[in-house]
Design an enzyme around this catalytic site. Structure first.
Site, PDB file in Angstrom:
ATOM      1  CB  THR A 307      -0.875   0.074   1.269  1.00  0.00           C
ATOM      2  OG1 THR A 307      -0.015   0.238   2.403  1.00  0.00           O
ATOM      3  CG2 THR A 307      -1.713  -1.176   1.444  1.00  0.00           C
ATOM      4  CB  SER A 308       1.677   3.932  -1.759  1.00  0.00           C
ATOM      5  OG  SER A 308       2.174   5.256  -1.731  1.00  0.00           O
ATOM      6  N   PRO A 309       0.307   5.715   0.652  1.00  0.00           N
ATOM      7  CG  PRO A 309       1.362   7.137   2.203  1.00  0.00           C
ATOM      8  CD  PRO A 309       1.540   5.830   1.452  1.00  0.00           C
ATOM      9  CG  ASP A 422       5.364   4.844  -0.465  1.00  0.00           C
ATOM     10  OD1 ASP A 422       4.796   5.581  -1.287  1.00  0.00           O
ATOM     11  OD2 ASP A 422       4.807   3.891   0.099  1.00  0.00           O
TER      12      ASP A 422
END
Ligand SMILES: *[C@@H]1O[C@H](CO)[C@@H](O)[C@H](O)[C@H]1NC(C)=O
Ligand SMILES: *[C@@H]1O[C@H](CO)[C@@H](O)[C@H](O)[C@H]1NC(C)=O
Ligand SMILES: *[C@@H]1O[C@H](CO)[C@@H](O)[C@H](O)[C@H]1NC(C)=O
Ligand SMILES: *[C@@H]1O[C@H](CO)[C@@H](O)[C@H](O)[C@H]1NC(C)=O
Ligand SMILES: *[C@@H]1O[C@H](CO)[C@@H](O)[C@H](O)[C@H]1NC(C)=O
Ligand SMILES: *[C@@H]1O[C@H](CO)[C@@H](O)[C@H](O)[C@H]1NC(C)=O
Ligand SMILES: *[C@@H]1O[C@H](CO)[C@@H](O)[C@H](O)[C@H]1NC(C)=O
Ligand SMILES: *[C@@H]1O[C@H](CO)[C@@H](O)[C@H](O)[C@H]1NC(C)=O
Ligand SMILES: *[C@@H]1O[C@H](CO)[C@@H](O)[C@H](O)[C@H]1NC(C)=O
Length: 740
Positions: A307-309, A422
């Protein structure tokens, strides 16, 4: 002199190593941690009168912020990311759930604002709690879960690999995490009272994206077709009420990396999960100082691996190149064939990473608020927990189809060095042999690195090309863990898988589904069984991909340290333990040996503060650059003052503050902001190493709605004289006004 900047380090590394070894021999680095025996519960507790559908609940919070300057930050593994001050304090939050009919039957779930759980930290926490409350807490019922944030203080992990950029072990960081976490549990323990639990879920569509979609696509098409997204969009919330139905707090589970703040930020903070917790707690108790709240909001990490924000996607920052500003190449996340320029962008990209952080936090706050505003199905039924250790080195087991496979001693693949969109995430040695001399810690240990993998390890880890054969690197102590914690907590139909690593989205789905199917098939829980993942927790076992994703060998696959069958080994183990969660179950399963303590062998190159000095003609706390007194400030403006300072490593001021914003109310100064409000920052600069002088900047960005009035900035410092004891001092800016 202290060693702030690696380029100023003495060139005589072996001399330094010798003195380090002498210190070791003097026992200065020994941690009085020990492994407690698993079975310390007794039956002698006074039973609290049970009420149907009720539990005993306790909630607490504690400050775990280590040294906010001159210390490497944890997460991006960047030697350059040395902290220079504070944005928000790191906290541990604790939730105790006990059986109303048998108060000794309980578990404590800890959500710590740190990058990952750690065996050494957990060992010390278990030791402290089981010594203080022998009948209540033990090695099996304490879950140490991290938010997986990347802007906290580093050096606390006991294995060597994650210590590389921190120049070894930083005992001050570890001690702060242990002390604040134990305090959080003590506070929770002291307010245990009857209450109710309920839970529900909702989705957050804009809160995460997949940062390795090309690996996700390697999963079978029919499996992918069962899901709308290549990320889990659900936030699950477990609500804690008192006996009258008033909310005391909650635990929520949502997968999104704690990488909203970039690698070039050097202010200690808590990333999006810690920010969400602050925002929610502040919403409930607006007049409490951060960390002095009683409502405890938990934003827990889940199957976070891919996942990445950074939800806008990853783009090339390559000034002057034709691909500048374009999306990174899909398969490899490169720009012009290099990884360095490819950066994920958060939703606040045009403003700042701090704005992205706030937005991703707010999405989680909004989802939690929505659920807290609903009537959720209540939880009732047994409280159970299970814990065991699993040795992943050459662990043989059968897949469901009968084929025997095995996991491997840990190793990192080449793509581990490539990092992620990221943040490069690579330990500095990958930048080429000749740049490693920037890191004196690496110089000490590199001769031990990667004993050449033998054929068995090469075959076992295939198709991963091995960069670091860490499972065979034992000098000066273990580089990676071989043994991981397997733990599950059950209350009613709600089951939490406490996961020692970062599962990718699909890996998490497979694990949850497999455990849920077993729980139902074995009659442990009915069709309403609900399973969530919390991690990285307890021990940091790095990443866990599906075998299909593993064959792609992106960063997550390269960091799946126990080989292709890592996920299936977890599925096998967690699945085999569901019977321990049955209503009638007693005892704990057999266990592989607990990991051996490494901290007593730890090498640390971070030296203490030598001395401070205010400089000739100055006193500590003197104002060097004052606030503006000629005209009023308005909302949105930054109030800044610079003070004659001292090294904040002299006193971490846990549960306190390095600064306050004070308002004049009825002729008395009243503190209205602390160093943990997101509107304030504390920055420290060493101005002369030889003289020992330093300055501190305090900044407050005036929030909308701040009452008009008279204010001042206050600086709380602690100075270390050349000879004598550390002593506190205080400095004040001039008073200034805020107009409406
Ligand atoms: C209460 O719980 C503890 C811990 O699970 C257990 O050892 C003990 O047997 C229980 N006591 C009763 C009376 O069930
Ligand atoms: C969310 O809750 C609904 C209703 O209980 C359930 O059907 C669904 O599977 C849940 N979502 C997840 C991800 O568990
Ligand atoms: C930090 O890094 C991000 C991503 O590369 C970049 O956009 C930003 O400008 C950098 N900020 C500073 C202050 O250098
Ligand atoms: C924390 O809260 C308690 C009780 O609500 C209060 O007495 C105390 O003054 C508060 N401390 C700070 C630093 O605000
Ligand atoms: C990247 O690598 C490919 C394949 O080796 C090559 O064709 C291309 O020219 C390279 N691009 C750059 C910018 O170096
Ligand atoms: C883990 O298992 C391997 C293979 O059986 C064994 O060689 C190793 O000693 C074990 N490690 C520990 C810490 O027990
Ligand atoms: C069992 O499943 C594994 C993984 O999918 C596969 O490699 C193996 O060939 C299968 N064995 C049999 C007997 O089907
Ligand atoms: C470092 O490595 C680069 C690339 O391999 C080489 O060009 C350079 O000469 C090296 N520098 C030193 C000091 O060895
Ligand atoms: C403090 O503020 C002064 C004046 O704005 C600036 O020159 C200095 O770089 C700042 N120092 C820090 C540590 O931010």
């Amino acid at each position: 002199m202290y060693l702030a900047d690696p380029s100023t380090l003495p060139s005589d590394l072996w001399g330094m190593m010798r003195s380090t070894m002498q210190l070791l021999q003097q026992g200065l680095f020994c941690l009085a941690a020990f492994i407690t025996s698993a079975n310390v519960l007794t039956n002698g507790a006074q039973g609290v009168q049970g009420v149907a559908g009720q539990y005993l609940l306790g909630l607490g919070i504690g400050d775990i912020t280590g040294p906010v300057v001159e210390t490497n930050m944890m997460g991006y593994a960047s030697l350059a990311q040395t902290d220079t001050g504070l944005h928000m304090r790191q906290r541990s939050r604790a939730w105790i759930v006990a059986d109303a009919n048998n108060a000794t039957n309980r578990f404590v779930f800890i959500n710590a604002d740190i990058a990952m759980g750690d065996t050494g930290i957990r060992r010390s926490i278990v030791a402290a709690l089981s010594e203080q409350y022998p009948q209540y807490y033990n090695n099996d019922n304490i879950a140490l879960v991290s938010t997986h944030q990347h802007s906290g203080v580093g050096g606390y992990l006991e294995d060597l690999l994650p210590q590389l950029t921190a120049l070894g072990y930083v005992k001050a960081t570890a001690d702060a995490i242990v002390a604040g976490t134990v305090l959080a549990v003590q506070r929770a323990h002291n307010n245990v009272a009857p209450g109710k639990l309920s839970f529900g879920n909702t989705s957050i569509v804009d809160g995460n994206i997949n940062r390795s979609p090309s690996a996700y696509l390697a999963n079978p098409a029919d499996e992918r077709a069962r899901y709308q997204y290549d990320q889990d969009k659900d936030l699950t919330l477990l609500r804690f009420d008192d006996a009258s139905g008033n909310a005391r707090g909650f635990l929520s589970f949502f997968a999104v990396h704690g990488t909203s703040l970039y690698e070039n930020n050097t202010l200690v903070s808590s990333d999006n999960k810690g920010m969400a917790a602050y925002l929610y707690e502040h919403m409930v108790e607006p007049n409490s100082m951060p960390g002095n709240n009683t409502f405890i909001a938990g934003f827990t990490q889940s199957n976070v691996g891919d996942t990445s924000p950074n939800t806008l996607g990853a783009f090339c920052e390559s000034p002057g190149q034709p691909w500048d500003g374009q999306a990174c190449e899909f398969e490899h996340s490169t720009c012009g064939n290099k990884t360095e320029d490819c950066h994920g962008r958060g939703p606040g990209f045009r403003i700042s990473d701090f704005e992205s952080n706030r937005i991703i936090a707010q999405h989680q706050v909004d989802a939690a608020s929505l659920l807290m505003g609903q009537t959720l199905p209540s939880v009732s039924g047994s409280l159970k927990y299970v814990h065991t250790y699993m040795n992943m080195s050459f662990r043989q087991f059968q897949l469901p189809n009968g084929t025997t496979v095995e996991t491997c001693p840990p190793a990192m693949g080449f793509s581990f060095a490539g990092g992620t969109t990221d943040g490069p995430g690579a330990f500095d040695f990958i930048q080429g042999d000749n740049s490693t001399s920037q890191n004196p810690f690496w110089e000490i240990v590199k001769s031990a690195v990667t004993p050449v993998p033998d054929q068995q390890q090469i075959d076992c880890q295939a198709p991963k090309p091995i960069l670091l054969n860490t499972g065979f690197a034992h000098f000066p102590y273990e580089w990676s863990p071989s043994t991981v914690d397997i733990q599950m907590l059950r209350v009613g139909n709600f089951v939490m898988l406490i996961m020692p690593g970062e599962l990718t989205t699909m890996a998490g789905r497979r694990l949850r589904d497999a455990v849920r199917t077993k729980l139902i098939a074995q009659g442990v829980i009915g069709d309403d069984a609900y399973v969530v993942i919390a991690g990285p927790a307890n021990t940091y076992g790095h990443y866990v991909t599906t075998p299909e994703e593993y064959t792609v060998q992106r960063y997550e696959g390269a960091s799946t340290i126990f080989g292709k069958w890592t996920l299936d080994s977890y599925i096998d183990k967690y699945g085999s333990l569901v019977s321990y969660l049955a209503d009638s179950a007693t005892g704990q399963p057999p266990s592989d040996p607990a990991p051996v303590d490494q901290t007593s062998k730890a090498i640390s190159l971070q030296t203490g503060v030598v001395f401070d000095s205010a400089g000739i003609g100055h006193s500590y706390g003197d104002v060097m650059t004052d606030v503006r007194t000629t005209s009023a400030y308005t909302a949105g403006e930054a109030v800044i003052a610079t003070f004659v300072g001292a090294n904040p490593r002299n006193n971490l001021r846990l549960e306190q503050t390095f600064l306050s914003v004070d308002q004049l109310v009825n002729n008395q100064w009243t503190s209205v902001r602390s160093d943990s409000h997101p509107s304030t920052t504390y920055q420290w600069t060493r101005t002369s190493t030889i003289l020992g002088t330093s300055t501190v900047n305090i900044t407050w960005v005036v929030e909308d709605g701040t009452p008009a009035g008279t204010y001042r900035l206050t600086y709380f410092g602690d100075q270390k004289p050349f000879i004598g004891d550390i002593g506190p001092f205080v400095g004040h800016s001039s008073s200034f006004t805020i107009s409406a």
